[in-house]
Design a protein around this motif. Structure first.
Motif, PDB file in Angstrom:
ATOM      1  N   ARG A   1       4.513   5.728  -5.221  1.00  0.00           N
ATOM      2  CA  ARG A   1       4.678   5.803  -6.675  1.00  0.00           C
ATOM      3  C   ARG A   1       3.923   6.985  -7.268  1.00  0.00           C
ATOM      4  O   ARG A   1       4.268   7.485  -8.332  1.00  0.00           O
ATOM      5  CB  ARG A   1       4.215   4.496  -7.318  1.00  0.00           C
ATOM      6  CG  ARG A   1       5.159   3.345  -7.007  1.00  0.00           C
ATOM      7  CD  ARG A   1       4.673   2.040  -7.549  1.00  0.00           C
ATOM      8  NE  ARG A   1       4.652   2.104  -9.007  1.00  0.00           N
ATOM      9  CZ  ARG A   1       3.848   1.381  -9.763  1.00  0.00           C
ATOM     10  NH1 ARG A   1       3.009   0.534  -9.217  1.00  0.00           N
ATOM     11  NH2 ARG A   1       3.901   1.487 -11.062  1.00  0.00           N
ATOM     12  N   THR A   2       2.882   7.433  -6.561  1.00  0.00           N
ATOM     13  CA  THR A   2       2.110   8.587  -7.045  1.00  0.00           C
ATOM     14  C   THR A   2       2.621   9.903  -6.459  1.00  0.00           C
ATOM     15  O   THR A   2       2.033  10.955  -6.677  1.00  0.00           O
ATOM     16  CB  THR A   2       0.619   8.437  -6.682  1.00  0.00           C
ATOM     17  OG1 THR A   2       0.477   8.456  -5.260  1.00  0.00           O
ATOM     18  CG2 THR A   2       0.032   7.163  -7.267  1.00  0.00           C
TER      19      THR A   2
ATOM     20  N   ASP B   1       3.941  11.350   2.542  1.00  0.00           N
ATOM     21  CA  ASP B   1       3.736  10.632   3.794  1.00  0.00           C
ATOM     22  C   ASP B   1       4.107   9.151   3.614  1.00  0.00           C
ATOM     23  O   ASP B   1       4.744   8.553   4.493  1.00  0.00           O
ATOM     24  CB  ASP B   1       2.282  10.769   4.253  1.00  0.00           C
ATOM     25  CG  ASP B   1       2.054  10.181   5.631  1.00  0.00           C
ATOM     26  OD1 ASP B   1       2.844  10.491   6.547  1.00  0.00           O
ATOM     27  OD2 ASP B   1       1.083   9.413   5.791  1.00  0.00           O
ATOM     28  N   ALA B   2       3.752   8.573   2.495  1.00  0.00           N
ATOM     29  CA  ALA B   2       4.083   7.172   2.211  1.00  0.00           C
ATOM     30  C   ALA B   2       5.597   6.997   2.083  1.00  0.00           C
ATOM     31  O   ALA B   2       6.161   6.025   2.593  1.00  0.00           O
ATOM     32  CB  ALA B   2       3.386   6.702   0.942  1.00  0.00           C
TER      33      ALA B   2
ATOM     34  N   ASN C   1       2.649   1.715  -3.402  1.00  0.00           N
ATOM     35  CA  ASN C   1       1.724   2.195  -4.435  1.00  0.00           C
ATOM     36  C   ASN C   1       1.387   3.678  -4.245  1.00  0.00           C
ATOM     37  O   ASN C   1       1.264   4.426  -5.216  1.00  0.00           O
ATOM     38  CB  ASN C   1       0.469   1.332  -4.470  1.00  0.00           C
ATOM     39  CG  ASN C   1       0.756  -0.041  -5.057  1.00  0.00           C
ATOM     40  OD1 ASN C   1       1.679  -0.219  -5.847  1.00  0.00           O
ATOM     41  ND2 ASN C   1      -0.021  -1.037  -4.655  1.00  0.00           N
ATOM     42  N   LYS C   2       1.259   4.113  -2.990  1.00  0.00           N
ATOM     43  CA  LYS C   2       1.030   5.538  -2.728  1.00  0.00           C
ATOM     44  C   LYS C   2       2.278   6.351  -3.060  1.00  0.00           C
ATOM     45  O   LYS C   2       2.187   7.433  -3.640  1.00  0.00           O
ATOM     46  CB  LYS C   2       0.645   5.761  -1.258  1.00  0.00           C
ATOM     47  CG  LYS C   2      -0.759   5.340  -0.916  1.00  0.00           C
ATOM     48  CD  LYS C   2      -1.069   5.651   0.542  1.00  0.00           C
ATOM     49  CE  LYS C   2      -2.492   5.290   0.901  1.00  0.00           C
ATOM     50  NZ  LYS C   2      -2.802   5.621   2.309  1.00  0.00           N
TER      51      LYS C   2
ATOM     52  N   ASP D   1       3.162  10.455  -3.037  1.00  0.00           N
ATOM     53  CA  ASP D   1       2.676  10.674  -1.676  1.00  0.00           C
ATOM     54  C   ASP D   1       3.865  10.766  -0.708  1.00  0.00           C
ATOM     55  O   ASP D   1       4.545   9.776  -0.442  1.00  0.00           O
ATOM     56  CB  ASP D   1       1.750   9.524  -1.272  1.00  0.00           C
ATOM     57  CG  ASP D   1       1.105   9.716   0.087  1.00  0.00           C
ATOM     58  OD1 ASP D   1       1.799  10.139   1.030  1.00  0.00           O
ATOM     59  OD2 ASP D   1      -0.103   9.430   0.208  1.00  0.00           O
TER      60      ASP D   1
ATOM     61  N   VAL E   1       0.845  -1.206   0.000  1.00  0.00           N
ATOM     62  CA  VAL E   1       0.000   0.000   0.000  1.00  0.00           C
ATOM     63  C   VAL E   1       0.878   1.252   0.000  1.00  0.00           C
ATOM     64  O   VAL E   1       0.657   2.190  -0.781  1.00  0.00           O
ATOM     65  CB  VAL E   1      -0.959  -0.003   1.221  1.00  0.00           C
ATOM     66  CG1 VAL E   1      -1.619   1.362   1.412  1.00  0.00           C
ATOM     67  CG2 VAL E   1      -2.016  -1.084   1.062  1.00  0.00           C
ATOM     68  N   LEU E   2       1.894   1.261   0.858  1.00  0.00           N
ATOM     69  CA  LEU E   2       2.791   2.430   0.946  1.00  0.00           C
ATOM     70  C   LEU E   2       3.537   2.656  -0.361  1.00  0.00           C
ATOM     71  O   LEU E   2       3.671   3.793  -0.823  1.00  0.00           O
ATOM     72  CB  LEU E   2       3.785   2.259   2.097  1.00  0.00           C
ATOM     73  CG  LEU E   2       3.221   2.357   3.506  1.00  0.00           C
ATOM     74  CD1 LEU E   2       4.279   1.996   4.547  1.00  0.00           C
ATOM     75  CD2 LEU E   2       2.653   3.749   3.772  1.00  0.00           C
TER      76      LEU E   2
END
Length: 199
Positions: free
Chosen positions: A19-20, A24-25, A16-17, A22, A13-14
């Protein structure tokens, strides 16, 4: 097993976030992997300052490249450790070019360095024993031991990071552990004899 599955899902999940873009991720991924990467790098180069620099470079590269990361045949942790491994190789190449050390030699971890990294070591004595007794291991065996026990990777993650199959890593690990046990026993006997002759 459930905990490991939860961690794997959380990492996915982290990533994938991240990669955009994010932030925080990215920060959380740094928090999850920083100590593991640092320990791995430190045990490869043996110098606190250089290990810090290389670890920082690993995460800088992670930030720069995570958008291109794909879940094809390799896990995120394996990908990150490959970056670390390549940077350590570059570190030794640069050192040998300056004629200060060959690529096979490593810095000695003195007591001062152990104190500096003690916050990252769950079992300082175990890590010190591994580090001091790896001279009889092949480079491949050292890498497996480092990834498995210092980097805290699973067999699958270690295999992915080394581009090997799991059974091959198991076999290499088995031989390495056998050699380490023999070396530790040998050193214990030597220390007992030394102590007896001093008394």
């Amino acid at each position: 097993m459930k905990e490991q599955l939860k961690n794997t899902e959380l990492i996915e999940v982290l990533v994938n976030k991240a990669r955009t873009g994010d932030k925080d991720a990215l920060t959380k991924l740094y928090g999850v992997f920083r100590e593991k990467i640092y320990r791995y790098v430190f045990f490869k180069c043996g110098n606190h300052a250089d290990a810090e620099d290389i670890t920082n470079e690993v995460f800088l590269r992670m930030i720069q490249s995570v958008a291109n990361f794909q879940w094809k045949g390799i896990g995120f942790s394996s990908w990150l450790f490959r970056i670390a491994s390549n940077l350590v190789i570059d570190y030794y190449r640069n050192k040998s070019r300056r004629n200060t050390e060959s690529i096979k030699e490593r810095d000695y971890i003195g007591e001062t360095n152990w104190e500096q990294i003690s916050e990252f070591l769950d079992n300082r004595d175990l890590f010190q024993a591994i580090y001091k007794n790896t001279d009889d291991l092949t480079e491949l065996q050292k890498e497996v031991v480092n990834l498995r026990f210092i980097g805290d990777l699973s067999l699958k993650e270690t295999a992915e990071a080394m581009s090997k199959n799991v059974n091959s890593v198991k076999a290499i690990q088995h031989v390495a552990i056998k050699k380490l046990k023999e070396k530790v026993k040998e050193n214990q006997k030597r220390n007992i004899l030394k102590k007896l002759t001093q008394d």
